[in-house]
Design a protein around this motif. Sequence first.
Motif, PDB file in Angstrom:
ATOM      1  N   PRO A   2       0.838  -1.208   0.000  1.00 27.56           N
ATOM      2  CA  PRO A   2       0.000   0.000   0.000  1.00 27.56           C
ATOM      3  C   PRO A   2       0.869   1.252   0.000  1.00 27.56           C
ATOM      4  CG  PRO A   2       0.065  -0.954   2.193  1.00 27.56           C
ATOM      5  CD  PRO A   2       0.812  -1.903   1.298  1.00 27.56           C
ATOM      6  N   MET A   3       0.464   2.232  -0.803  1.00 26.94           N
ATOM      7  CA  MET A   3       1.171   3.508  -0.812  1.00 26.94           C
ATOM      8  C   MET A   3       0.850   4.284   0.470  1.00 26.94           C
ATOM      9  SD  MET A   3       2.966   3.617  -3.638  1.00 26.94           S
ATOM     10  CE  MET A   3       3.292   1.918  -3.154  1.00 26.94           C
ATOM     11  N   PHE A   4      -0.428   4.361   0.791  1.00 32.36           N
ATOM     12  CA  PHE A   4      -0.873   4.913   2.070  1.00 32.36           C
ATOM     13  C   PHE A   4      -2.309   4.451   2.285  1.00 32.36           C
ATOM     14  CE2 PHE A   4      -1.460   8.109  -1.204  1.00 32.36           C
ATOM     15  CZ  PHE A   4      -2.794   8.480  -1.068  1.00 32.36           C
ATOM     16  N   TRP A   5      -2.800   4.630   3.505  1.00 35.21           N
ATOM     17  CA  TRP A   5      -4.116   4.123   3.869  1.00 35.21           C
ATOM     18  C   TRP A   5      -5.143   5.244   3.859  1.00 35.21           C
ATOM     19  CZ3 TRP A   5      -5.067  -1.037   4.578  1.00 35.21           C
ATOM     20  CH2 TRP A   5      -3.938  -1.868   4.700  1.00 35.21           C
ATOM     21  N   LEU A   6      -6.364   4.880   3.435  1.00 34.64           N
ATOM     22  CA  LEU A   6      -7.476   5.815   3.464  1.00 34.64           C
ATOM     23  C   LEU A   6      -8.074   5.847   4.871  1.00 34.64           C
ATOM     24  CD1 LEU A   6      -9.248   4.698   0.156  1.00 34.64           C
ATOM     25  CD2 LEU A   6      -7.883   6.759   0.504  1.00 34.64           C
ATOM     26  N   PRO A   7      -8.660   6.985   5.263  1.00 33.82           N
ATOM     27  CA  PRO A   7      -9.349   7.020   6.559  1.00 33.82           C
ATOM     28  C   PRO A   7     -10.466   5.975   6.598  1.00 33.82           C
ATOM     29  CG  PRO A   7      -9.050   9.242   5.694  1.00 33.82           C
ATOM     30  CD  PRO A   7      -8.666   8.296   4.604  1.00 33.82           C
ATOM     31  N   GLN A   8     -10.532   5.231   7.668  1.00 32.31           N
ATOM     32  CA  GLN A   8     -11.483   4.124   7.765  1.00 32.31           C
ATOM     33  C   GLN A   8     -12.915   4.649   7.798  1.00 32.31           C
ATOM     34  OE1 GLN A   8     -10.725   1.562  11.064  1.00 32.31           O
ATOM     35  NE2 GLN A   8     -12.152  -0.038  10.388  1.00 32.31           N
ATOM     36  N   GLY A   9     -13.775   4.061   6.921  1.00 28.90           N
ATOM     37  CA  GLY A   9     -15.184   4.397   6.897  1.00 28.90           C
ATOM     38  C   GLY A   9     -15.540   5.637   6.087  1.00 28.90           C
ATOM     39  N   TRP A  10     -14.570   6.258   5.448  1.00 31.84           N
ATOM     40  CA  TRP A  10     -14.851   7.481   4.672  1.00 31.84           C
ATOM     41  C   TRP A  10     -15.392   7.165   3.273  1.00 31.84           C
ATOM     42  CZ3 TRP A  10     -11.452  12.427   5.239  1.00 31.84           C
ATOM     43  CH2 TRP A  10     -11.408  12.793   6.598  1.00 31.84           C
ATOM     44  N   PHE A  11     -15.028   6.011   2.717  1.00 30.51           N
ATOM     45  CA  PHE A  11     -15.409   5.689   1.348  1.00 30.51           C
ATOM     46  C   PHE A  11     -16.142   4.359   1.326  1.00 30.51           C
ATOM     47  CE2 PHE A  11     -11.523   8.222   1.235  1.00 30.51           C
ATOM     48  CZ  PHE A  11     -11.881   9.243   0.364  1.00 30.51           C
ATOM     49  N   PRO A  12     -17.066   4.196   0.345  1.00 24.72           N
ATOM     50  CA  PRO A  12     -17.742   2.889   0.204  1.00 24.72           C
ATOM     51  C   PRO A  12     -16.757   1.800  -0.176  1.00 24.72           C
ATOM     52  CG  PRO A  12     -18.899   4.623  -1.021  1.00 24.72           C
ATOM     53  CD  PRO A  12     -17.592   5.199  -0.574  1.00 24.72           C
ATOM     54  N   TYR A  13     -17.228   0.575  -0.025  1.00 28.78           N
ATOM     55  CA  TYR A  13     -16.340  -0.560  -0.267  1.00 28.78           C
ATOM     56  C   TYR A  13     -15.864  -0.614  -1.715  1.00 28.78           C
ATOM     57  CZ  TYR A  13     -14.791  -5.368  -0.949  1.00 28.78           C
ATOM     58  OH  TYR A  13     -14.061  -6.476  -1.285  1.00 28.78           O
ATOM     59  N   TYR A  14     -16.779  -0.333  -2.670  1.00 26.71           N
ATOM     60  CA  TYR A  14     -16.390  -0.452  -4.077  1.00 26.71           C
ATOM     61  C   TYR A  14     -15.331   0.584  -4.459  1.00 26.71           C
ATOM     62  CZ  TYR A  14     -19.640   3.420  -4.957  1.00 26.71           C
ATOM     63  OH  TYR A  14     -20.289   4.626  -4.945  1.00 26.71           O
ATOM     64  N   ILE A  15     -15.363   1.770  -3.840  1.00 24.75           N
ATOM     65  CA  ILE A  15     -14.332   2.770  -4.116  1.00 24.75           C
ATOM     66  C   ILE A  15     -12.999   2.321  -3.520  1.00 24.75           C
ATOM     67  CG2 ILE A  15     -13.603   5.137  -3.641  1.00 24.75           C
ATOM     68  CD1 ILE A  15     -16.444   6.007  -3.905  1.00 24.75           C
TER      69      ILE A  15
END
Length: 231
Positions: free
Chosen positions: A129-142
């Motif tokens: 992973p390059m970096f992690w997205l904030p948890q719960g900010w985006f839907p699963y498909y995104i």
Amino acid sequence: MLSLLLVVFLVEVAVHLVNTLGASTVNNVLWSIYTSLPTQTSKQAADTKKVQKEYLAVRQELNSISSQDQFAKWAKLRRQHDKLLEQLEKMKSSSEATKANFDRVVGLVRWLGTSGVKMLLPFWYAKQPMFWLPQGWFPYYIEWVLSFPRAPIGSISIASWQLACTGVVMLVNDTVIAVLALIERSKLERKQGQFDKAQQQQASKASAGERKKEAPVAASPAEKEERKKEL
């Protein structure tokens, strides 16, 4: 050590620069730098320039004399001219062959350092992973799309980061081109305005001169007295 994020971005910048400038331009610049270094190739290039200078001097002198009036001198210069021409052609052929080999090597190195690295990085670091997205900010498909193809769900994959870097580089490129075009347009408009102003000033001066020529000339006192006597 450079982070992978920065490496990917720099590779995208390098690929864009090569594509924008052109491979031949890059090769010519590198060839100029290479021939300016103290190498055997630069020595050969200097010798070629020296022989070419001698050849041009002999050719000029040969054209300045008559083969009939000064045949002995003309024949000597002709032999020297032909010898230098043959030597110059051999040196140019050797230089062209060296340049062709240089272009092949540089082309291979350039491709490996830009496009080759660009294709190798997503394969080598596909799961990182390059970096992690904030948890719960985006839907699963995104999250799934951004982690494609094999990065953990919820992270940005190297393929997505490459795509984002390409978009940023193209955006900056278009912005720079637009700004330069606006600056050039403003310069042209300023020059056109100055030209129009100068034309108007010249036209107003010419019009004032014509009105001055057409204005009636006042009669002198002597002419007035003469007219009264005639009446």
